[in-house]
Design an enzyme around this catalytic site. Structure first.
Site, PDB file in Angstrom:
ATOM      1  N   GLU A 103       0.751  -1.115   0.025  1.00  0.00           N
ATOM      2  CA  GLU A 103       0.098  -0.002  -0.030  1.00  0.00           C
ATOM      3  C   GLU A 103       0.846   0.893   0.031  1.00  0.00           C
ATOM      4  OE1 GLU A 103      -2.663   0.053   3.178  1.00  0.00           O
ATOM      5  OE2 GLU A 103      -3.363  -2.425   2.414  1.00  0.00           O
ATOM      6  N   CYS A 116       3.681   8.074   0.478  1.00  0.00           N
ATOM      7  CA  CYS A 116       3.798   7.782   1.399  1.00  0.00           C
ATOM      8  C   CYS A 116       4.027   6.588   0.716  1.00  0.00           C
ATOM      9  CB  CYS A 116       2.899   7.882   2.418  1.00  0.00           C
ATOM     10  SG  CYS A 116       3.026   7.174   3.607  1.00  0.00           S
ATOM     11  N   CYS A 123       5.778  -5.965   8.010  1.00  0.00           N
ATOM     12  CA  CYS A 123       6.757  -5.323   8.918  1.00  0.00           C
ATOM     13  C   CYS A 123       6.662  -6.027  10.472  1.00  0.00           C
ATOM     14  CB  CYS A 123       6.843  -3.810   9.412  1.00  0.00           C
ATOM     15  SG  CYS A 123       7.739  -3.270  10.963  1.00  0.00           S
ATOM     16  N   CYS A 127       5.332  -2.850  16.434  1.00  0.00           N
ATOM     17  CA  CYS A 127       4.438  -1.580  17.181  1.00  0.00           C
ATOM     18  C   CYS A 127       3.050  -2.037  17.511  1.00  0.00           C
ATOM     19  CB  CYS A 127       5.062  -0.418  15.849  1.00  0.00           C
ATOM     20  SG  CYS A 127       6.519   0.015  16.370  1.00  0.00           S
ATOM     21  N   CYS A 130       0.113  -0.318  15.715  1.00  0.00           N
ATOM     22  CA  CYS A 130       0.319  -0.142  14.270  1.00  0.00           C
ATOM     23  C   CYS A 130      -0.108  -1.129  13.545  1.00  0.00           C
ATOM     24  CB  CYS A 130       1.916  -0.347  14.025  1.00  0.00           C
ATOM     25  SG  CYS A 130       2.291  -0.011  11.843  1.00  0.00           S
ATOM     26  N   SER A 204      11.811   7.442   7.718  1.00  0.00           N
ATOM     27  CA  SER A 204      11.737   6.948   9.379  1.00  0.00           C
ATOM     28  C   SER A 204      11.799   5.951   9.679  1.00  0.00           C
ATOM     29  CB  SER A 204       9.754   7.242   8.882  1.00  0.00           C
ATOM     30  OG  SER A 204       9.383   6.710   9.819  1.00  0.00           O
ATOM     31  N   ASN A 303      -4.494   6.999  14.758  1.00  0.00           N
ATOM     32  CA  ASN A 303      -5.476   6.602  13.727  1.00  0.00           C
ATOM     33  C   ASN A 303      -5.920   5.434  14.284  1.00  0.00           C
ATOM     34  OD1 ASN A 303      -5.443   9.304  12.328  1.00  0.00           O
ATOM     35  ND2 ASN A 303      -3.264   8.899  11.809  1.00  0.00           N
ATOM     36  N   CYS A 346      -1.444   6.646   9.403  1.00  0.00           N
ATOM     37  CA  CYS A 346      -0.450   7.353  10.116  1.00  0.00           C
ATOM     38  C   CYS A 346      -0.557   5.527  10.917  1.00  0.00           C
ATOM     39  CB  CYS A 346       0.026   7.875  10.987  1.00  0.00           C
ATOM     40  SG  CYS A 346       1.506   8.918   9.962  1.00  0.00           S
TER      41      CYS A 346
HETATM   42  S1  SF4 Z   1       5.045   1.702  13.081  1.00  0.00           S
HETATM   43 FE1  SF4 Z   1       6.750   0.965  11.972  1.00  0.00          FE
HETATM   44  S2  SF4 Z   1       8.246  -0.060  12.316  1.00  0.00           S
HETATM   45 FE2  SF4 Z   1       6.175  -0.141  13.672  1.00  0.00          FE
HETATM   46  S3  SF4 Z   1       5.608  -1.687  13.012  1.00  0.00           S
HETATM   47 FE3  SF4 Z   1       4.235   0.494  12.201  1.00  0.00          FE
HETATM   48  S4  SF4 Z   1       5.723  -0.340  10.086  1.00  0.00           S
HETATM   49 FE4  SF4 Z   1       6.367  -1.484  11.768  1.00  0.00          FE
END
Ligand code: SF4
Length: 355
Positions: A103, A116, A123, A127, A130, A204, A303, A346
């Site tokens: 995406e 972006c 990933c 986190c 996320c 980032s 978000n 985000c």
């Molecule tokens: S915030 Fe960034 S580094 Fe952390 S899990 Fe999501 S995509 Fe990965």
């Protein structure tokens, strides 16, 4: 007797989007084609946005005819495209050649278009707030797949914007795929092609300390954004688990060194999560950290992601936090959330879509 023959997939035709001009010169020279043709190809593809070799009229007709047999000019298919009701934000789902999808998001403000980009499918860093982290890591993207995101979004916007910014804040941890990210930036930066200035690029990271130094040494003064999100190791260990490997006492000096090496202020990204990291004490600690390095703070009201136990603070809480910071910190902005209604904001990239 039947011999077992290992099955090997046919070698893939290289994508032009994954080749630096130097690499393209190498490929051309293997076929006895002079190096200046690479410059012409870059100009057609990245300046005039022509991807049909047949239409590249400055090339000899024999070369135009043979190019597609050993160089791939195609972009990933846009499997889905969602736009916000104000038309300012679009989320693209691109289908890659192995069936994986990735995406990327375009955001338009009065001042500029920002693209972006994702650096990985999924990933590994998990986190806790996320959506991408919930997917786990499927694979790294290639440089060509990163450049292709820019091309697909630029096509959608009909290349109306002669200048735009790119931010590596989509799916994945860019510094965990630094080789491909740097190669993509170099391709986009090439003065014979798109000529995207390094100052228009922001990478980032959630805090991979050794790779921050590697990025500084790469000689491209791109902006660095550190996804901080917490001002104590105890909370950051929970929100950004990579902090257990590289705690704040290592991350902040690495960010400071990056700022000094590149002459650029580092952005401290701080996602404000209601009742989690939005106290006055958090604001005071954040301001102290920001004063210790050349930096600016970007506050991002959280978000929401379905299934995760976090909430967006109300507008008053965001305002109170920002007001507490303003007099103490060198520069503070509150990010105007774009794309929430299409799950493009985000932390929301990860296969989510509106009901
Ligand atoms: S915030 Fe960034 S580094 Fe952390 S899990 Fe999501 S995509 Fe990965």
């Amino acid at each position: 007797m039947v011999l077992a023959v290992p099955i090997r997939s046919a070698p893939r035709t290289p994508s032009i989007f994954g080749l630096s001009r130097e690499a393209l010169v190498g490929l051309l020279s293997e076929r006895g084609i002079p190096p200046y043709r690479a410059k012409q190809l870059f100009s057609w593809v990245y300046r005039r946005h022509v991807r049909s070799p047949e239409a590249m009229t400055s090339l000899p007709s024999a070369l135009r005819a043979e190019l597609p047999s050993w160089l791939d000019f195609s972009l990933p298919r846009v499997a889905s495209l969602l736009g916000t009701s104000d038309g300012d934000t679009h989320k693209f789902v691109l289908q890659l050649s192995d069936g994986a999808s990735v995406e990327c998001v375009s955001m338009r403000t009065e001042r500029r278009l920002t693209l972006c980009l994702s650096s990985q499918v999924g990933c590994a860093l998990k986190c806790s707030f996320c959506a991408t982290g919930l997917m786990g890591l499927r694979r790294n993207l290639t440089a060509g797949e990163i450049v292709a995101q820019v091309m697909a979004m630029g096509d959608h916007h009909a290349w109306r914007d002669d200048r735009f910014n790119i931010v590596f804040m989509g799916m994945g941890e860019p510094l965990a795929n630094l080789g491909a990210v740097l190669e993509a930036i170099r391709i986009l930066h090439d003065p014979e092609g798109m000529n995207l200035g390094a100052r228009r690029v922001t990478v980032s990271t959630s805090g991979l300390v050794p790779q921050i130094a590697e990025l500084a040494a790469a000689g491209l003064p791109v902006g660095l954004a550190v996804s901080l999100h917490a001002t104590t190791d105890a909370l950051r260990n929970e929100l950004v688990p990579v902090n257990r490997r590289w705690p704040l006492a290592e991350l902040l000096p690495a960010a400071r060194a990056y700022g000094r090496a590149t002459g650029r202020r580092v952005t401290l990204e701080y996602t404000l999560i209601g009742g989690v990291n939005d106290t006055p004490e958090d604001a005071d600690r954040l301001a102290r950290m920001a004063r210790e390095l050349p930096s600016k703070i970007n506050l991002i009201p959280y978000n929401p992601v379905p299934g995760l136990p976090y909430a967006r603070p109300d507008a008053e809480a965001v305002d109170a936090f920002a007001r507490r910071l303003y007099p103490q910190a060198p520069a503070v902005t509150v990010r105007n959330t774009m794309g929430g209604e299409i799950w493009a904001a985000c932390g929301q990239l990860g296969g989510l879509s509106p009901a």
